[in-house]
Design a protein around this motif. Structure first.
Motif, PDB file in Angstrom:
ATOM      1  N   ALA A  17     -10.475  -3.932   7.920  1.00 48.35           N
ATOM      2  CA  ALA A  17      -9.110  -3.839   8.379  1.00 48.35           C
ATOM      3  C   ALA A  17      -8.869  -2.683   9.232  1.00 48.35           C
ATOM      4  O   ALA A  17      -9.682  -1.517   9.423  1.00 48.35           O
ATOM      5  CB  ALA A  17      -8.299  -3.611   7.203  1.00 48.35           C
ATOM      6  N   GLY A  18      -7.728  -2.774  10.153  1.00 48.14           N
ATOM      7  CA  GLY A  18      -7.591  -1.700  11.108  1.00 48.14           C
ATOM      8  C   GLY A  18      -8.238  -1.947  12.379  1.00 48.14           C
ATOM      9  O   GLY A  18      -7.948  -0.918  13.164  1.00 48.14           O
ATOM     10  N   SER A  72      -2.306  -8.135   1.608  1.00 50.16           N
ATOM     11  CA  SER A  72      -1.230  -7.189   1.330  1.00 50.16           C
ATOM     12  C   SER A  72      -0.554  -7.908   0.167  1.00 50.16           C
ATOM     13  O   SER A  72       0.312  -8.761   0.237  1.00 50.16           O
ATOM     14  CB  SER A  72      -0.384  -6.862   2.461  1.00 50.16           C
ATOM     15  OG  SER A  72       0.913  -6.199   1.931  1.00 50.16           O
ATOM     16  N   ALA A 122      -4.737  -2.664   3.198  1.00 52.37           N
ATOM     17  CA  ALA A 122      -5.685  -2.010   3.797  1.00 52.37           C
ATOM     18  C   ALA A 122      -7.130  -2.107   3.437  1.00 52.37           C
ATOM     19  O   ALA A 122      -7.832  -1.206   3.139  1.00 52.37           O
ATOM     20  CB  ALA A 122      -5.235  -0.420   4.027  1.00 52.37           C
ATOM     21  N   ASP A 178      -4.339   1.013  -1.684  1.00 51.76           N
ATOM     22  CA  ASP A 178      -4.680   0.229  -0.417  1.00 51.76           C
ATOM     23  C   ASP A 178      -4.827  -1.308  -0.761  1.00 51.76           C
ATOM     24  O   ASP A 178      -4.422  -1.998   0.227  1.00 51.76           O
ATOM     25  CB  ASP A 178      -6.280   0.769   0.038  1.00 51.76           C
ATOM     26  CG  ASP A 178      -6.271   2.026   0.677  1.00 51.76           C
ATOM     27  OD1 ASP A 178      -5.176   2.153   1.040  1.00 51.76           O
ATOM     28  OD2 ASP A 178      -7.057   2.513   0.878  1.00 51.76           O
ATOM     29  N   TYR A 226      -0.662  -6.192  11.627  1.00 52.08           N
ATOM     30  CA  TYR A 226      -0.931  -4.792  11.624  1.00 52.08           C
ATOM     31  C   TYR A 226      -2.448  -4.259  11.301  1.00 52.08           C
ATOM     32  O   TYR A 226      -2.760  -3.498  11.955  1.00 52.08           O
ATOM     33  CB  TYR A 226       0.172  -3.999  10.408  1.00 52.08           C
ATOM     34  CG  TYR A 226       0.110  -2.738  10.326  1.00 52.08           C
ATOM     35  CD1 TYR A 226       0.476  -1.903  11.315  1.00 52.08           C
ATOM     36  CD2 TYR A 226      -0.687  -2.167   9.337  1.00 52.08           C
ATOM     37  CE1 TYR A 226       0.142  -0.615  11.273  1.00 52.08           C
ATOM     38  CE2 TYR A 226      -0.939  -0.759   9.163  1.00 52.08           C
ATOM     39  CZ  TYR A 226      -0.456   0.012  10.153  1.00 52.08           C
ATOM     40  OH  TYR A 226      -0.492   1.440   9.964  1.00 52.08           O
ATOM     41  N   TYR A 227      -2.975  -4.919  10.321  1.00 52.22           N
ATOM     42  CA  TYR A 227      -4.507  -4.757   9.916  1.00 52.22           C
ATOM     43  C   TYR A 227      -5.405  -5.313  10.949  1.00 52.22           C
ATOM     44  O   TYR A 227      -6.475  -4.874  11.009  1.00 52.22           O
ATOM     45  CB  TYR A 227      -4.596  -4.986   8.507  1.00 52.22           C
ATOM     46  CG  TYR A 227      -3.879  -3.908   7.533  1.00 52.22           C
ATOM     47  CD1 TYR A 227      -4.093  -2.774   7.584  1.00 52.22           C
ATOM     48  CD2 TYR A 227      -2.632  -4.741   6.872  1.00 52.22           C
ATOM     49  CE1 TYR A 227      -3.422  -1.816   6.714  1.00 52.22           C
ATOM     50  CE2 TYR A 227      -2.011  -3.647   6.047  1.00 52.22           C
ATOM     51  CZ  TYR A 227      -2.300  -2.463   6.045  1.00 52.22           C
ATOM     52  OH  TYR A 227      -1.491  -1.637   5.221  1.00 52.22           O
ATOM     53  N   CYS A 261       2.198  -8.056   7.899  1.00 47.80           N
ATOM     54  CA  CYS A 261       0.896  -7.203   7.460  1.00 47.80           C
ATOM     55  C   CYS A 261      -0.386  -7.543   8.148  1.00 47.80           C
ATOM     56  O   CYS A 261      -1.351  -6.660   8.476  1.00 47.80           O
ATOM     57  CB  CYS A 261       0.839  -7.455   5.990  1.00 47.80           C
ATOM     58  SG  CYS A 261       2.066  -6.383   5.087  1.00 47.80           S
TER      59      CYS A 261
END
Lengths: 329, 307, 447
Positions: A147-148, A200, A191, A186, A39-40, A36
């Motif tokens: 995030a992201g 997460s 997220a 989220d 990913y973020y 996670c």
């Protein structure tokens, strides 16, 4: 006689459990959270985690070799890797490498090896490192990237974390501030901004389930800790809506990461089920108190460290229930 | 200016008050202690080893004063300080000087790897007490040294160590203070405090095997088999035989070394004697290899440490 | 499914010989009878060199109340009264008998007809206890406590039930399992006799549910005895421990030492003991043979033997296909509580329930690592103790601390060491602490 027999006292068989199995077991349990975070936070997360793990392993090896002059290789037991992972999980993804190095040195050097290495440290080494950094580098340690951002590292765009929003609501902005919080979904999947490993909730819970299933830990600490937090924050929320609701408290900040992976650290937690319940509940209480009334938005690290200091006392007074009825007189 | 005055007066007042409190307390709660105890304590080594049988040096000093008041200090000995310390104490307390023979710990076993074959391999905590629970242990001998070093771990003077080659405990006579800690801890009661003897020379049976001759013979090359030859040859009735085991009474032994020659097993050792002339050594039969090794090894080593 | 509540572990069962019927072991050339085959004072020899003996002749008499006589298991001549290193590892007085033929004492009933209690209504409780005492029956599970002592409750206590221990929780061992499958009727009569001896009307036969065939058979046979109940138990070690068994079956916990099971009204006997009681009372046959499992992963044919007491272990191993090449350790008893043997001349004695042969690799302990304070030993301890604390304090010779933390309650089951991830020799240290504290307590009480 042809061959000499080996003689030893019973038991002659062993359950094949090992330090490695437990340490790597926790590492495996951290894998969902690791995925996670990658990913973020993308490349930043990878850099921070890799640096942290490698630095911890390196410092343990170097201290053993050059300061303690101990030829025994202890880095293979997995405890340094685990400390590195947990330290990394407690850092924001835009932290410069040199700060991470200092954190790893304090975690392994001061937090662990000073006391005699594995099994002797009174405080959780990863948290010692994290709190040292938090106090020494408050600015870097409290600017969390949004995030992201896959390709960003130190240049990542930062924003307020849910915890900061919650704190703002308490300190003056009132209930309206809480509307800025990310949605529950989220929060669950991660997220939102925060430290690498804590975002997460679902990944951490999967890890907890894995550790319970493989009997690496027992349920006592996480359940008592989270239970206390839910009850206390629930009461606060009912009394005044500026305090956020229990599920938001539960899924924000390092609460789940701490409850599942840091408070349950073998070395620094009490030995008896009763002691573990007291320990978990006390951490929960302290966390809520610090989060609600303290200066810091996050209280988990401090709460765990404070209770680590009480562990020997809890061990002295909480004895397991001995077998045998009490003779009536 | 006022500020300074106030501070000086306030601090002075507090200081005076506390001084009064301390003065009253020291008078009211004063514990009377015989000043001689402190004097005796001063001449003691302050190792607090407990070898005298009292809780530390202060306890021993108290016991000395008490005994002196009762009349005699007989039976009290600081094993660490030895005779000189006891003389000093006697002087302080105005007592006769009692001379006690200095003692040294003697490990009454010579079951080295070579002399006493290992029949099993011990796997577990390296502690004599643990190995003891497995019966005869690594060797067939149910009486001899287990070689795990419980004695070495309790010795506060670093006088005992386990020789990795022989697998046996060895005493460094120069460091041994005869405190008796090793005697108490040894689960097989092998270690004995024996008088050092003139010029540190003494005779001792280095075996405690009470099994019958045939069994003792089988498990160790240098065991006492209880044949009684030494008893017969001793002109001073210093050797007694008790359940297949010879024992030399150090008080009666005149160090004539006849028993050493008479022992067919090489279990009796003349410790710290100068090496014999080569002629005498040749006379000993080839069957006594184990004995020769042991004799040659011990004096040379002890002479070094005594020099 | 019932079981005890506190702690416990589940070692790999490895019951290799469970399907193999009991085989009668051949007679040894020389049988050796140690005088220490039971807890209590050793037996006193009553034969001398050259005496002719038959199967069932008294060799040594009991010395005191907590003691048991020893009978010859072979016929022949007494070779010598000397000493031998027995399963304890110590050299102990023993009687050596050279075997000639196989002649039995005439008083022994060698027929296989089943005699039940209703066939012998004249037997009183005192008769039964006297007969058991005379036959030298001791606890066959390994503890070898003289049976008649347990059947004579001390004043002020009253037995309420008899629990027959057929759980056989030790891995590898199958002696009790096979005995139940082959001698179920006799065992139930034995249970009946024990119950009559202590005047109780409730009997339980506790069997772990990894032996479904034995549970089925015993239930079927026990239908004739309405007061005997077969209780299946969940598999967990150390369920065969007396205190754990009582907790599992009747849900009561024996108080801390010096209390004994009779304080909660329970009398526990091994299933092998029940069989021995039957033979002693109904067949007039003293205890001189028993079932012993010879097993191990590298043994060619793991076998359950009906072996005469005094048979050397080496002979039993030869009958199983010989000692494997890579033997590292030979254990008298099971892997959790058995004693490692130094040589194979050790004779079978009353308490020998098994002989386990381990290869070099299995035999060695793993490398010890620092204690990580995982608390798994605390969770595994069936007595609710803190093994990590007891072991550390014992190794530091802090006897006061270990006594305050109830070290004397330790039953030395080995669950803590079995479960320790750091391979620490917890029990080695706890044993030294326990024996020291027991000696200190004895010294205090003597004053």
């Amino acid at each position: 006689m042809a061959n000499k027999f080996i003689i030893s006292l019973s038991p002659h068989v062993h359950g094949n459990d090992s330090v490695q199995r437990n340490m790597y077991g926790v590492c495996i349990a951290l894998v969902p959270a690791l995925i996670c975070s990658l990913y973020y936070f993308g490349i930043g997360a990878a850099i921070v985690l890799a640096t942290s793990v490698l630095a911890c392993v390196f410092f343990e090896w170097a201290i053993n070799k050059f300061i303690l002059r101990n030829d025994k290789v202890t880095i293979t037991d997995g405890s340094a890797i685990l400390t590195g992972l947990l330290l990394g999980f407690n850092l924001p993804s835009n932290l410069p490498i040199w700060i991470i190095f200092i954190g790893a040195l304090v975690a392994i050097g001061v937090g662990k090896m000073t006391f005699g290495g594995l099994g002797c440290n009174p405080f959780n080494p990863a948290l010692v490192g994290r709190v040292f950094l938090l106090i020494s580098f408050p600015v870097q340690m409290t600017s969390w990237p949004v995030a992201g951002q896959w390709m960003a590292y130190t240049d990542a765009e930062t924003a307020a974390t849910p915890l900061a929003i919650m704190k703002k609501a308490i300190t003056g902005d009132g209930v309206e501030a809480l509307s800025e919080l990310p949605s529950s979904f989220d929060l669950l999947v991660g997220a939102h901004g925060g430290c690498l490993g804590e975002v997460s909730a679902i990944a951490l819970l999967i890890g907890l389930a894995y550790m319970l299933w493989t009997r690496i830990i027992t349920w006592h600490i996480p359940v008592s800790l989270l239970g206390t937090v839910v009850v206390l924050s629930g009461l606060l929320h009912l009394s005044n809506p500026i305090y956020s609701s229990p599920e938001q408290v539960l899924m924000t900040g390092g609460l789940l990461l701490g409850a599942c992976f840091m408070a349950t650290d073998y070395v620094t937690s009490p030995m008896t089920p009763k002691g573990q319940l007291i320990y978990g509940a006390s951490i929960g209480l302290l966390t809520v108190v610090i989060r609600t009334f303290g200066a810091y938005p996050e209280g988990m690290s401090f709460a765990i460290l404070i209770m680590n200091a009480f562990t020997p006392l809890i061990n002295t007074y909480c004895k397991p229930k001995r077998f045998g009825e009490v003779i009536k007189k | 200016m006022d500020v300074i005055w106030i501070a000086v007066v306030a601090l002075g007042a507090v200081g005076f008050l506390l001084a009064v409190v301390l003065f009253v307390a020291s008078k009211k709660f004063a514990v009377h202690e015989d000043p001689r105890i402190a004097q005796v304590s001063e001449v003691l080594p302050q190792a607090n080893c407990g070898g005298c049988g009292y809780p530390g040096c202060a306890g021993f000093a108290g016991a000395c004063v008490k005994a002196a008041d009762a009349g005699t200090m007989e039976g009290l000995l600081c094993p660490v300080g030895g005779a000189p310390t006891m003389e000093n104490i006697a002087k302080i307390l105005g007592q006769e000087i009692i001379s006690a023979a200095p003692k040294v710990a003697v490990i009454r076993c010579n079951g080295t790897c070579e002399n006493r074959p290992r029949v099993a391999e011990f796997d577990g905590v390296r502690s004599c007490r643990v190995q003891l629970m497995l019966g005869t242990g690594e060797t067939g001998c149910a009486f001899g040294c287990l070689g795990c070093g419980d004695c070495a771990s309790v010795c506060m003077f670093g006088a005992i160590h386990i020789n990795p080659e022989t697998g046996m405990a060895e005493v460094d006579e120069a460091k041994c203070t005869a405190c008796g800690a090793c005697v108490k801890i040894c689960p097989r009661r092998i270690i004995e405090l024996r008088p050092k003897g003139p010029k540190s020379r003494r005779m001792a049976v280095l075996c405690v095997n009470r099994d019958k001759g045939a069994v003792a013979n089988k498990v160790c090359k240098v065991s006492c088999i209880g044949c009684g030859k030494c008893v017969k040859v001793c002109a001073f009735e210093a050797i007694t035989m008790n359940s297949n085991l010879a024992y030399i009474d150090p008080e009666k032994c005149k160090l004539c070394r006849k028993c050493e020659d008479a022992c067919p097993r090489g279990a009796i050792h003349a410790i710290n004697f100068p090496a014999r002339k080569p002629k005498a050594a040749e006379e000993t039969s080839s069957a006594q290899v184990g004995k020769k090794v042991a004799i040659d090894e011990r004096p040379s080593k002890s002479i070094e440490t005594n020099a | 499914m019932k079981t005890f509540k506190i702690g416990g572990v589940h070692p790999a069962e490895n019951k290799l010989s469970a399907a193999n019927p009991i085989k009668v072991a051949s007679l040894p050339k020389q049988a050796v009878f140690s005088m220490f085959q039971h807890i209590g004072s050793p037996a006193k020899p009553v034969v001398t060199k050259g005496d002719a003996v038959k199967v069932g002749t008294l060799l040594a008499e009991a010395d005191g109340f907590v003691s048991a006589p020893i009978y010859s298991s072979v016929s022949g001549k007494v070779n010598k009264v000397d000493a031998i290193v027995d399963a304890s590892g110590y050299r102990r007085p023993a009687i050596f008998v050279d075997v000639e033929g196989d002649e039995w004492e005439e008083s022994i009933d060698r027929s296989s007809t089943l005699i039940t209690l209703s066939d012998r209504p004249e037997l009183t409780d005192k008769d039964i206890v006297a007969k058991i005492k005379e036959a030298g029956v001791v606890g066959m599970g390994g503890a070898t406590f003289p049976c008649h002592v347990k059947l004579s409750p001390p004043p002020g206590t009253k037995a309420e039930c008899v629990i027959i221990n057929a759980v056989e929780c030790e891995p590898y061992l199958t002696a009790d399992h096979r005995l139940m499958l082959e001698k179920a009727d006799e065992i139930l009569v034995g249970v009946d006799l024990i119950m009559k001896a202590v005047n109780v009307t409730k009997g339980y036969v506790a069997i772990e549910n990894n032996k479904p065939d034995a549970i089925r058979l015993m239930r079927e046979k026990a239908s004739k005895y309405p007061h005997i109940e077969v209780v299946p138990l969940q598999v967990k070690y150390p369920q065969g421990g007396e205190k754990q068994l009582i907790a599992a079956v009747i849900g009561r916990e024996v108080p801390a030492p010096p209390a004994i099971p009779i304080h909660v009204g329970a009398v526990v006997q091994n299933v092998g003991t029940a069989f021995a009681v039957y033979e002693a009372v109904m067949k007039n046959k003293p205890l001189f043979e028993r079932v012993i499992t010879v097993t191990g992963k590298s043994v060619k044919e793991p076998t359950n033997f009906m072996a005469r007491i005094g048979t050397p272990m080496s002979q039993l191993i030869d009958e199983c296909g010989g000692l494997p090449e890579d033997t590292g350790k030979v254990i008298g008893g099971g892997p959790m509580m058995g004693k490692a043997l130094m040589n194979l001349d050790v004779p079978v004695c009353k308490g020998s329930s098994g002989l386990l042969i381990m290869n070099q690799k299995e035999a060695r302990r793993g490398e010890e690592q620092p204690c990580i304070r995982c608390a798994k030993c605390v969770g595994a301890c069936p007595m609710g103790l803190e093994p990590y604390l007891l072991a550390t304090a014992s190794s530091m010779r802090n006897w006061e601390m270990v006594e305050d933390n109830d070290i004397v309650s330790c039953i030395e089951c080995g669950s803590c060491q079995f479960t320790c991830p750091s391979n620490r020799a917890l029990l080695d240290n706890i044993r030294t602490g326990k024996s020291t504290v027991m000696a200190l307590i004895r010294a205090r009480n003597a004053k």
